[in-house]
Design a protein around this motif. Structure first.
Motif, PDB file in Angstrom:
ATOM      1  N   PHE A 163      10.668 -78.409  38.694  1.00 37.70           N
ATOM      2  CA  PHE A 163      11.378 -78.504  37.430  1.00 37.70           C
ATOM      3  C   PHE A 163      11.112 -79.856  36.780  1.00 37.70           C
ATOM      4  CE2 PHE A 163      13.568 -75.453  40.040  1.00 37.70           C
ATOM      5  CZ  PHE A 163      13.727 -74.374  39.177  1.00 37.70           C
ATOM      6  N   GLY A 164      11.003 -79.852  35.458  1.00 35.00           N
ATOM      7  CA  GLY A 164      10.718 -81.062  34.708  1.00 35.00           C
ATOM      8  C   GLY A 164      11.825 -82.090  34.838  1.00 35.00           C
ATOM      9  N   PRO A 165      11.601 -83.305  34.328  1.00 36.61           N
ATOM     10  CA  PRO A 165      12.530 -84.421  34.553  1.00 36.61           C
ATOM     11  C   PRO A 165      13.942 -84.164  34.054  1.00 36.61           C
ATOM     12  CG  PRO A 165      10.892 -84.960  32.875  1.00 36.61           C
ATOM     13  CD  PRO A 165      10.440 -83.708  33.522  1.00 36.61           C
ATOM     14  N   TYR A 166      14.101 -83.281  33.088  1.00 37.98           N
ATOM     15  CA  TYR A 166      15.433 -82.998  32.570  1.00 37.98           C
ATOM     16  C   TYR A 166      15.986 -81.662  33.063  1.00 37.98           C
ATOM     17  CZ  TYR A 166      13.827 -86.711  29.519  1.00 37.98           C
ATOM     18  OH  TYR A 166      13.309 -87.897  29.054  1.00 37.98           O
ATOM     19  N   GLY A 167      15.230 -80.985  33.899  1.00 36.77           N
ATOM     20  CA  GLY A 167      15.679 -79.709  34.438  1.00 36.77           C
ATOM     21  C   GLY A 167      15.673 -78.588  33.429  1.00 36.77           C
TER      22      GLY A 167
ATOM     23  N   GLU B 148      -1.937 -86.741  40.017  1.00 34.26           N
ATOM     24  CA  GLU B 148      -2.180 -85.301  39.919  1.00 34.26           C
ATOM     25  C   GLU B 148      -1.886 -84.803  38.509  1.00 34.26           C
ATOM     26  OE1 GLU B 148      -3.518 -83.309  42.024  1.00 34.26           O
ATOM     27  OE2 GLU B 148      -3.644 -84.645  43.741  1.00 34.26           O
ATOM     28  N   THR B 149      -0.752 -85.211  37.953  1.00 37.54           N
ATOM     29  CA  THR B 149      -0.369 -84.806  36.610  1.00 37.54           C
ATOM     30  C   THR B 149       0.640 -85.794  36.065  1.00 37.54           C
ATOM     31  OG1 THR B 149       0.772 -83.108  35.294  1.00 37.54           O
ATOM     32  CG2 THR B 149       1.389 -83.285  37.586  1.00 37.54           C
ATOM     33  N   ASN B 150       0.657 -85.965  34.749  1.00 38.47           N
ATOM     34  CA  ASN B 150       1.638 -86.858  34.140  1.00 38.47           C
ATOM     35  C   ASN B 150       2.861 -86.109  33.636  1.00 38.47           C
ATOM     36  OD1 ASN B 150       0.466 -85.527  31.998  1.00 38.47           O
ATOM     37  ND2 ASN B 150      -0.032 -87.357  30.822  1.00 38.47           N
ATOM     38  N   PHE B 151       3.046 -84.877  34.098  1.00 42.30           N
ATOM     39  CA  PHE B 151       4.272 -84.135  33.836  1.00 42.30           C
ATOM     40  C   PHE B 151       5.231 -84.400  34.996  1.00 42.30           C
ATOM     41  CE2 PHE B 151       1.146 -81.699  31.398  1.00 42.30           C
ATOM     42  CZ  PHE B 151       1.792 -81.612  30.165  1.00 42.30           C
TER      43      PHE B 151
ATOM     44  N   ASN C 194       9.346 -95.618  38.405  1.00 38.07           N
ATOM     45  CA  ASN C 194       9.919 -94.270  38.446  1.00 38.07           C
ATOM     46  C   ASN C 194      10.225 -93.917  39.888  1.00 38.07           C
ATOM     47  OD1 ASN C 194       9.443 -93.845  35.612  1.00 38.07           O
ATOM     48  ND2 ASN C 194       7.277 -93.556  36.127  1.00 38.07           N
ATOM     49  N   ARG C 195      11.485 -93.752  40.184  1.00 32.36           N
ATOM     50  CA  ARG C 195      11.884 -93.482  41.557  1.00 32.36           C
ATOM     51  C   ARG C 195      11.302 -92.158  42.046  1.00 32.36           C
ATOM     52  NH1 ARG C 195      17.807 -94.675  44.021  1.00 32.36           N
ATOM     53  NH2 ARG C 195      17.435 -93.972  46.150  1.00 32.36           N
ATOM     54  N   ILE C 196      10.864 -92.159  43.265  1.00 31.35           N
ATOM     55  CA  ILE C 196      10.341 -90.933  43.869  1.00 31.35           C
ATOM     56  C   ILE C 196      11.469 -89.937  44.044  1.00 31.35           C
ATOM     57  CG2 ILE C 196       9.266 -89.969  45.938  1.00 31.35           C
ATOM     58  CD1 ILE C 196       7.768 -92.647  46.222  1.00 31.35           C
ATOM     59  N   GLN C 197      11.240 -88.713  43.609  1.00 28.88           N
ATOM     60  CA  GLN C 197      12.266 -87.672  43.619  1.00 28.88           C
ATOM     61  C   GLN C 197      12.169 -86.770  44.841  1.00 28.88           C
ATOM     62  OE1 GLN C 197      14.550 -87.810  41.345  1.00 28.88           O
ATOM     63  NE2 GLN C 197      13.753 -88.040  39.283  1.00 28.88           N
TER      64      GLN C 197
ATOM     65  N   THR D 112       7.696 -87.876  40.897  1.00 26.50           N
ATOM     66  CA  THR D 112       8.524 -88.885  40.248  1.00 26.50           C
ATOM     67  C   THR D 112       8.956 -88.351  38.887  1.00 26.50           C
ATOM     68  OG1 THR D 112       6.856 -90.108  38.963  1.00 26.50           O
ATOM     69  CG2 THR D 112       7.009 -90.599  41.325  1.00 26.50           C
ATOM     70  N   SER D 113       9.810 -89.085  38.203  1.00 26.59           N
ATOM     71  CA  SER D 113      10.339 -88.600  36.937  1.00 26.59           C
ATOM     72  C   SER D 113       9.296 -88.572  35.827  1.00 26.59           C
ATOM     73  CB  SER D 113      11.533 -89.452  36.495  1.00 26.59           C
ATOM     74  OG  SER D 113      11.151 -90.808  36.404  1.00 26.59           O
ATOM     75  N   ARG D 114       8.177 -89.280  36.013  1.00 23.88           N
ATOM     76  CA  ARG D 114       7.159 -89.325  34.967  1.00 23.88           C
ATOM     77  C   ARG D 114       5.804 -88.765  35.383  1.00 23.88           C
ATOM     78  NH1 ARG D 114       9.543 -89.531  30.132  1.00 23.88           N
ATOM     79  NH2 ARG D 114      11.152 -91.153  30.105  1.00 23.88           N
ATOM     80  N   ALA D 115       5.619 -88.524  36.647  1.00 21.31           N
ATOM     81  CA  ALA D 115       4.311 -88.055  37.102  1.00 21.31           C
ATOM     82  C   ALA D 115       4.434 -87.452  38.487  1.00 21.31           C
ATOM     83  CB  ALA D 115       3.301 -89.207  37.119  1.00 21.31           C
ATOM     84  N   VAL D 116       3.401 -86.717  38.891  1.00 21.99           N
ATOM     85  CA  VAL D 116       3.268 -86.217  40.259  1.00 21.99           C
ATOM     86  C   VAL D 116       1.963 -86.789  40.803  1.00 21.99           C
ATOM     87  CG1 VAL D 116       3.021 -84.196  41.738  1.00 21.99           C
ATOM     88  CG2 VAL D 116       4.551 -84.120  39.759  1.00 21.99           C
TER      89      VAL D 116
END
Length: 810
Positions: free
Chosen positions: A514-518, A494-497, A453-456, A468-472
């Motif tokens: 904001f979540g992975p889909y905005g 930290e979280t899997n959101f 999961n690419r770092i955002q 990242t898109s799947r976790a923080v």
């Protein structure tokens, strides 16, 4: 008749799926609709401020992006980024004719991440090498690629491929006498063997019979030296002859010397030990000398060294060949590529120290031209111990940037999407790690995950928060009692959101992202019971506002603590957030066009929100830069600014306002000394009707602010009143500094609640009201007992509470 009191609107508009959830506590502070009103931290509703027209984008057909630049001391700028350029604005307009070429196409602008240090903005993303944007003066700005030092690098080569350099980066030849093969060597004791200091062999060269002395080398022509290495004599452990206090000095005449480096306390040398020293120098000198003032051990006699090796500044070297024995291990087995130009290579020298080189040209898949930086190579022997640079056109460039513990952090390349690289402490371009690790060295850490999961984004806190898109996850110390550094670093979940690429909003210690889909907003905060950060949705009860996907967001802390966001349709969302007071009010906003960017900037009296708005003007597409104005917080009624894309005339009484070409052919409102006049812009100007004049005339597009209460059910004798017909026929509305307000039903009739009263000045607008308005209104039974509120034109409006009477069918 039953009366319903609503004393707060702090929850703002609720999702339509909750419109009948009267069992929820938040129902009592929510609304069915809230548009162009801001829910206040103290519970009320205030009409949002209008916007000021500042200018048109360079190319309205292409569009652009806004990036704030806060230099401090009252110098705050907004940068208009467009297709391969940026321009500079303040809140009074464009700064001169400043326009700077950039490497960024319009298509990548929304991907850019940036952080600032004083007069420099560091930018990453867009598939472009990280850039440093600098303010040199009010009208002097630059942007150029960051010049990184010593990395970062990929993992160490594990193949049998050997890299062999054709040169070393040492400008001094292998001397065979004091004058051959070139240059002149001399020492303070006049030794005929002084040249052996530069013959690249371990030995012992006595330079002085006492504790003081010098050895120097004269180049045939001036050379820039920026580093050197010293080796102790082969028998130094016996008599400790090595100097321990010295200067490195440069000269162009052999008599006037400039000190370039000073060392003290360099004692306890082992025999044949090497030590490295670097110093900043951009000046070319013909003479360089080592002048020592303490040497010769405890007896202060026979001061001696084995070797001194100078390093010529890398950028001034003539590039030389570096040859690979095979393509294995290089770019996945395809060998060097043209896209490797500028890439770093790290090699371990024969003495065990690492050196870094920069590729200047690619000759073939196995041969590149390089320059060596930092320190020279001791010899031209080949080695299988090497590392290729992590960043390049071949491997990709970091997609995000952030701060962490006085380091500049980057993350997320194409080749290593889950890797974080942090610079040396307070040396933002330097990714060097020492031969013996120290805490200030650069840090590299991989984010562990079951998926790639690419770092955002990266956010600075006590730890470095990595989205990242799947976790923080969080990067921080492995051991609390020790300094953070390359040998004391750990990362933890930290979280899997997960998250999308929009830079989060950090408010105190709380992170809103904001979540992975905005399509949702999440709040992450430390929880003592969990001993960690927890993530929870803050948009669940307003999820309908996020369904189209959020495009970006910014935070206006003062005056109302509002997060502003916009979605893929160009609609705007406001979120009044005050966590300690449990204020989570969301509201819609329309600006008469499509929002394409919003950015916050410190202002003189309040935080400013800047916008790029796409508008249809006289049949043409226009993209304007506008600034949201502060909402009305007291003063004279004519000072209110609630029109969009507006300009203000202030001066001697006038009936005509010109300079309105940006609204050519459009119907607008002229808010003149507190009174609204509908007019049309023609030839860039408007004229007040009937020869009227005014000293303050605000001309802009009308903004209608609306709010609708929820259908709170009335309990009847035979059960719940939900779904039964209801009618409102009376309302009492507490207002503050309000000049206009209508109440009723949009489907039937809206009653104007602000009227002239006996004693009001003739020819002037009705005074602002701060009282309880008592009005009998007309609504239909089919309206479900919901009350509508509306205000338009230029006047202010703040609603504090509602109390309305309803009748319901039996």
């Amino acid at each position: 008749m039953s009366y319903q009191l609503q004393a707060t609107f702090s929850r703002g508009v609720l999702d339509p799926e909750l419109v009948y959830r009267s069992d929820l506590e938040l129902f009592r502070s929510g609304l069915a609709e809230c548009e162009n009103f801001v829910t206040l931290k103290r519970g009320g509703l205030r009409r949002r401020g209008g916007t000021k027209f500042l200018g048109e984008l360079k190319d309205s057909a292409v569009g652009g992006w806004l990036i704030p630049f806060e230099f401090g001391n009252g110098q705050y700028y907004m940068l208009e980024f467009g297709d391969f350029y940026f321009r500079v604005y303040t809140n009074v307009g464009r700064v001169g004719t400043v326009e700077v070429v950039t490497p960024y196409a319009k298509s990548v602008l929304s991907e850019l991440k940036f952080v600032q240090s004083t007069d420099t903005l560091f930018i990453a993303g867009g598939g472009i090498a990280p850039q440093a944007l600098k303010r040199l003066g009010e009208t002097s700005w630059t942007i150029e690629p960051m010049d990184f030092e010593d990395g970062p690098f990929l993992d160490v080569n594990i193949t049998q491929t050997n890299l062999t350099p054709a040169d070393t980066g040492n400008p001094v030849p292998d001397m065979t006498s004091n004058t051959a093969p070139s240059g002149i060597v001399s020492a303070s004791n006049g030794s005929a063997l002084a040249w052996q200091v530069f013959n690249r062999s371990a030995n012992k060269v006595v330079l002085s019979a006492g504790a003081n002395g010098w050895v120097r080398y004269q180049f045939p022509s001036a050379v820039v030296i920026d580093a050197y290495m010293l080796q102790a004599p082969t028998d130094n452990s016996q008599n400790d002859d090595m100097p321990w206090q010295w200067n490195i000095e440069g000269s162009n005449d052999g008599s006037t010397w400039t000190i370039l480096d000073t060392q003290d306390g360099q004692d306890t040398w082992a025999s044949s030990e090497w030590r490295e020293y670097l110093f900043p120098n951009k000046t070319a000198f013909t003479y360089y000398r080592l002048r020592f003032t303490q040497g010769g051990g405890s007896t202060s006699n026979d001061s001696a060294i084995s070797q001194i090796v100078f390093h010529q500044a890398g950028e001034t070297q003539t590039a030389f060949d570096l040859t690979a024995s095979d393509v294995t291990g290089i770019n996945g087995g395809v060998g060097f590529q043209a896209s490797d130009v500028g890439r770093h290579i790290r090699m371990r020298g024969s003495e065990g120290f690492w050196r870094w080189l920069k590729i200047t040209a690619v000759t073939s898949t196995t041969v590149v031209k390089v320059q060596v930086f930092g320190q020279t190579l001791l010899d031209t022997g080949g080695t299988t111990i090497w590392r290729l640079g992590a960043w390049s056109e071949t491997t990709g460039w970091p997609s995000t940037v952030g701060w962490h513990k006085s380091r500049l952090a980057f993350a997320g390349t194409t080749a290593e999407p889950q890797k974080v690289w942090e610079s040396q402490t307070e040396d933002f371009n330097n990714f060097q790690v020492s031969h013996t690790l120290v805490a200030s060295d650069a840090v590299t850490v991989g984010i562990l995950s079951g998926q790639v999961n690419r770092i955002q984004w990266l956010i600075d806190d006590n730890d470095l928060i990595v989205g990242t898109s799947r976790a923080v996850r969080a990067v921080g110390k492995a051991t609390d009692g020790e300094a953070y550094g390359p040998d004391n670093v750990d990362q933890k979940p930290e979280t899997n959101f997960g998250a999308n690429g929009i830079t989060p909003i950090k408010i105190g210690s709380v992170l809103l992202y904001f979540g992975p889909y905005g399509t949702d907003m999440r709040e992450m905060a430390y929880d003592f019971s969990a001993d960690g950060r927890l993530s929870q949705s803050v948009s669940e009860v307003q999820s309908h506002l996020f369904r189209n996907g959020i495009q970006g967001a910014c935070f206006q802390q003062y005056p109302d603590s509002v997060i502003w966001a916009w979605d893929t349709t160009g609609a705007a969302i406001g979120y009044t957030y005050e966590r300690q007071q449990q204020v989570h009010g969301m509201h819609r906003h329309t600006f008469g066009g499509s929002i394409e960017c919003m950015a916050d900037l410190t202002g003189s009296i309040a935080d400013e929100v800047w916008l790029i708005v796409q508008r249809a003007i006289n049949g043409q597409v226009k993209r304007y830069i506008e600034i949201m104005q502060r909402p009305f917080l007291g003063g004279q009624i004519e000072d209110a600014w609630h029109l969009d894309c507006a300009l203000l005339y202030s001066g001697a009484p006038a009936s005509t306002v010109s300079g309105l070409d940006h609204a050519e052919g459009e119907d607008v409102v002229a808010y003149a000394d507190g009174t609204d006049y509908p007019v049309t812009v023609s030839d860039g100007e408007i004229t007040l009707p009937s020869g009227r004049t005014a000293s303050k005339i605000l001309v802009g597009f009308d903004v209608k602010a609306t709010a609708t209460t929820l259908p709170y059910p009335i309990n009847s004798q035979d059960g719940s009143g939900m779904g039964r017909k209801m009618q409102i026929d009376d309302c009492k509305i507490a207002v503050f500094e309000t000049g206009a307000l209508k109440a009723g039903s949009e489907k039937t009739y809206m009653d104007e609640l602000i009227h002239y009263e006996a004693g009001d000045a003739y020819g002037e607008p009705a005074p602002l009201k701060s009282e309880v308005l008592d009005q009998t209104i007309e609504t239909r039974w089919q309206d479900g007992g919901q009350l509508g509120l509306e205000v338009s034109g230029g006047k202010p409006c703040t609603i504090l509470a509602l109390n309305f009477g309803r009748n319901a069918e039996p």
